[in-house]
Design a protein around this motif. Sequence first.
Motif, PDB file in Angstrom:
ATOM      1  N   MET A   1      -7.930  20.084  -3.587  1.00  0.00           N
ATOM      2  CA  MET A   1      -8.570  19.468  -2.443  1.00  0.00           C
ATOM      3  C   MET A   1      -9.827  18.725  -2.908  1.00  0.00           C
ATOM      4  O   MET A   1     -10.610  19.239  -3.688  1.00  0.00           O
ATOM      5  CB  MET A   1      -8.922  20.543  -1.419  1.00  0.00           C
ATOM      6  N   LEU A   2     -10.010  17.527  -2.392  1.00  0.00           N
ATOM      7  CA  LEU A   2     -11.157  16.711  -2.783  1.00  0.00           C
ATOM      8  C   LEU A   2     -12.444  17.234  -2.143  1.00  0.00           C
ATOM      9  O   LEU A   2     -12.431  17.648  -0.989  1.00  0.00           O
ATOM     10  CB  LEU A   2     -10.938  15.258  -2.349  1.00  0.00           C
ATOM     11  N   PRO A   3     -13.550  17.171  -2.877  1.00  0.00           N
ATOM     12  CA  PRO A   3     -14.819  17.651  -2.329  1.00  0.00           C
ATOM     13  C   PRO A   3     -15.559  16.589  -1.506  1.00  0.00           C
ATOM     14  O   PRO A   3     -16.754  16.706  -1.277  1.00  0.00           O
ATOM     15  CB  PRO A   3     -15.609  18.022  -3.589  1.00  0.00           C
ATOM     16  N   PHE A   4     -14.860  15.552  -1.083  1.00  0.00           N
ATOM     17  CA  PHE A   4     -15.457  14.506  -0.256  1.00  0.00           C
ATOM     18  C   PHE A   4     -14.383  13.949   0.669  1.00  0.00           C
ATOM     19  O   PHE A   4     -13.191  14.105   0.420  1.00  0.00           O
ATOM     20  CB  PHE A   4     -16.068  13.385  -1.110  1.00  0.00           C
ATOM     21  N   SER A   5     -14.812  13.328   1.758  1.00  0.00           N
ATOM     22  CA  SER A   5     -13.876  12.792   2.744  1.00  0.00           C
ATOM     23  C   SER A   5     -13.456  11.375   2.379  1.00  0.00           C
ATOM     24  O   SER A   5     -14.296  10.568   1.996  1.00  0.00           O
ATOM     25  CB  SER A   5     -14.534  12.755   4.123  1.00  0.00           C
ATOM     26  N   LEU A   6     -12.165  11.104   2.553  1.00  0.00           N
ATOM     27  CA  LEU A   6     -11.671   9.760   2.241  1.00  0.00           C
ATOM     28  C   LEU A   6     -10.312   9.552   2.880  1.00  0.00           C
ATOM     29  O   LEU A   6      -9.434  10.408   2.782  1.00  0.00           O
ATOM     30  CB  LEU A   6     -11.545   9.578   0.727  1.00  0.00           C
ATOM     31  N   GLN A   7     -10.174   8.425   3.552  1.00  0.00           N
ATOM     32  CA  GLN A   7      -8.876   7.976   4.051  1.00  0.00           C
ATOM     33  C   GLN A   7      -8.690   6.562   3.521  1.00  0.00           C
ATOM     34  O   GLN A   7      -9.390   5.648   3.945  1.00  0.00           O
ATOM     35  CB  GLN A   7      -8.835   7.989   5.573  1.00  0.00           C
ATOM     36  N   LEU A   8      -7.778   6.413   2.581  1.00  0.00           N
ATOM     37  CA  LEU A   8      -7.556   5.102   1.981  1.00  0.00           C
ATOM     38  C   LEU A   8      -6.966   4.144   3.001  1.00  0.00           C
ATOM     39  O   LEU A   8      -6.104   4.510   3.787  1.00  0.00           O
ATOM     40  CB  LEU A   8      -6.637   5.228   0.766  1.00  0.00           C
ATOM     41  N   LYS A   9      -7.475   2.917   2.986  1.00  0.00           N
ATOM     42  CA  LYS A   9      -7.033   1.895   3.923  1.00  0.00           C
ATOM     43  C   LYS A   9      -6.462   0.712   3.155  1.00  0.00           C
ATOM     44  O   LYS A   9      -6.982   0.343   2.105  1.00  0.00           O
ATOM     45  CB  LYS A   9      -8.208   1.427   4.782  1.00  0.00           C
ATOM     46  N   ASP A  10      -5.419   0.129   3.708  1.00  0.00           N
ATOM     47  CA  ASP A  10      -4.829  -1.067   3.118  1.00  0.00           C
ATOM     48  C   ASP A  10      -5.807  -2.233   3.219  1.00  0.00           C
ATOM     49  O   ASP A  10      -6.615  -2.308   4.141  1.00  0.00           O
ATOM     50  CB  ASP A  10      -3.533  -1.449   3.841  1.00  0.00           C
ATOM     51  N   GLY A  11      -5.710  -3.133   2.262  1.00  0.00           N
ATOM     52  CA  GLY A  11      -6.510  -4.347   2.308  1.00  0.00           C
ATOM     53  C   GLY A  11      -7.845  -4.255   1.593  1.00  0.00           C
ATOM     54  O   GLY A  11      -8.564  -5.243   1.512  1.00  0.00           O
ATOM     55  N   PHE A  12      -8.202  -3.075   1.098  1.00  0.00           N
ATOM     56  CA  PHE A  12      -9.456  -2.902   0.377  1.00  0.00           C
ATOM     57  C   PHE A  12      -9.135  -2.267  -0.971  1.00  0.00           C
ATOM     58  O   PHE A  12      -8.287  -1.381  -1.046  1.00  0.00           O
ATOM     59  CB  PHE A  12     -10.419  -1.985   1.144  1.00  0.00           C
ATOM     60  N   PRO A  13      -9.817  -2.676  -2.042  1.00  0.00           N
ATOM     61  CA  PRO A  13      -9.542  -2.064  -3.351  1.00  0.00           C
ATOM     62  C   PRO A  13      -9.756  -0.552  -3.315  1.00  0.00           C
ATOM     63  O   PRO A  13     -10.781  -0.067  -2.822  1.00  0.00           O
ATOM     64  CB  PRO A  13     -10.554  -2.734  -4.287  1.00  0.00           C
ATOM     65  N   VAL A  14      -8.769   0.171  -3.797  1.00  0.00           N
ATOM     66  CA  VAL A  14      -8.818   1.638  -3.786  1.00  0.00           C
ATOM     67  C   VAL A  14     -10.046   2.153  -4.520  1.00  0.00           C
ATOM     68  O   VAL A  14     -10.740   3.050  -4.036  1.00  0.00           O
ATOM     69  CB  VAL A  14      -7.518   2.224  -4.405  1.00  0.00           C
ATOM     70  N   SER A  15     -10.332   1.569  -5.674  1.00  0.00           N
ATOM     71  CA  SER A  15     -11.472   2.059  -6.458  1.00  0.00           C
ATOM     72  C   SER A  15     -12.774   1.901  -5.680  1.00  0.00           C
ATOM     73  O   SER A  15     -13.625   2.794  -5.688  1.00  0.00           O
ATOM     74  CB  SER A  15     -11.553   1.350  -7.804  1.00  0.00           C
ATOM     75  N   GLU A  16     -12.929   0.788  -4.971  1.00  0.00           N
ATOM     76  CA  GLU A  16     -14.153   0.574  -4.178  1.00  0.00           C
ATOM     77  C   GLU A  16     -14.249   1.578  -3.040  1.00  0.00           C
ATOM     78  O   GLU A  16     -15.335   2.054  -2.712  1.00  0.00           O
ATOM     79  CB  GLU A  16     -14.199  -0.853  -3.637  1.00  0.00           C
ATOM     80  N   GLN A  17     -13.116   1.912  -2.423  1.00  0.00           N
ATOM     81  CA  GLN A  17     -13.122   2.882  -1.334  1.00  0.00           C
ATOM     82  C   GLN A  17     -13.541   4.261  -1.833  1.00  0.00           C
ATOM     83  O   GLN A  17     -14.310   4.965  -1.176  1.00  0.00           O
ATOM     84  CB  GLN A  17     -11.737   2.965  -0.691  1.00  0.00           C
ATOM     85  N   ILE A  18     -13.060   4.637  -3.007  1.00  0.00           N
ATOM     86  CA  ILE A  18     -13.407   5.943  -3.576  1.00  0.00           C
ATOM     87  C   ILE A  18     -14.878   5.967  -3.969  1.00  0.00           C
ATOM     88  O   ILE A  18     -15.599   6.922  -3.662  1.00  0.00           O
ATOM     89  CB  ILE A  18     -12.508   6.285  -4.778  1.00  0.00           C
ATOM     90  N   LEU A  19     -15.332   4.901  -4.640  1.00  0.00           N
ATOM     91  CA  LEU A  19     -16.742   4.825  -5.033  1.00  0.00           C
ATOM     92  C   LEU A  19     -17.640   4.947  -3.811  1.00  0.00           C
ATOM     93  O   LEU A  19     -18.625   5.695  -3.810  1.00  0.00           O
ATOM     94  CB  LEU A  19     -17.027   3.507  -5.756  1.00  0.00           C
ATOM     95  N   SER A  20     -17.312   4.232  -2.769  1.00  0.00           N
ATOM     96  CA  SER A  20     -18.101   4.258  -1.543  1.00  0.00           C
ATOM     97  C   SER A  20     -18.113   5.657  -0.931  1.00  0.00           C
ATOM     98  O   SER A  20     -19.156   6.146  -0.503  1.00  0.00           O
ATOM     99  CB  SER A  20     -17.536   3.238  -0.552  1.00  0.00           C
ATOM    100  N   ALA A  21     -16.956   6.309  -0.891  1.00  0.00           N
ATOM    101  CA  ALA A  21     -16.859   7.646  -0.303  1.00  0.00           C
ATOM    102  C   ALA A  21     -17.696   8.657  -1.086  1.00  0.00           C
ATOM    103  O   ALA A  21     -18.381   9.506  -0.493  1.00  0.00           O
ATOM    104  CB  ALA A  21     -15.403   8.087  -0.249  1.00  0.00           C
ATOM    105  N   VAL A  22     -17.662   8.572  -2.409  1.00  0.00           N
ATOM    106  CA  VAL A  22     -18.432   9.514  -3.231  1.00  0.00           C
ATOM    107  C   VAL A  22     -19.928   9.255  -3.074  1.00  0.00           C
ATOM    108  O   VAL A  22     -20.715  10.193  -2.889  1.00  0.00           O
ATOM    109  CB  VAL A  22     -18.002   9.451  -4.713  1.00  0.00           C
TER     110      VAL A  22
END
Length: 125
Positions: free
Chosen positions: A1-22
């Motif tokens: 289980m990840l220690p942070f919240s994240l729901q990946l969304k289409d249309g945005f770079p996955v790496s940027e979404q993860i970086l932002s969430a962390v």
Amino acid sequence: MLPFSLQLKDGFPVSEQILSAVRKAVLTGQLKEGDLFPSVRSLSQELTISPTTAHKVVSQLKSAGYLVARPGIGMVVGVPDLPNKSERINLLSPACQDLLAQAQELGLDLDDVLTALRNNHRKSS
């Protein structure tokens, strides 16, 4: 289980979404200094992303000071100097894009969105 919240969304770079969430999780205290961070492998498996993408994210977080390598332990959360205001505003970008898309679907313009934000801000103050 990840220690942070994240729901990946289409249309945005996955790496940027993860970086932002962390970053957001660190800034809000959801992730605290010294907390264990998932390995590249488990991050890749949990998010069903390529190991290359997971490695890229971990490397960027490490170079920005959000992660620190601890021999024998693995990656742990570090607390870098607080980002400046423009960087903190950038953390809102995904939420803003979602809000604007929802407003457009409802036939609302920017003034309507600002009015809704002001009304909600008054209620929360």
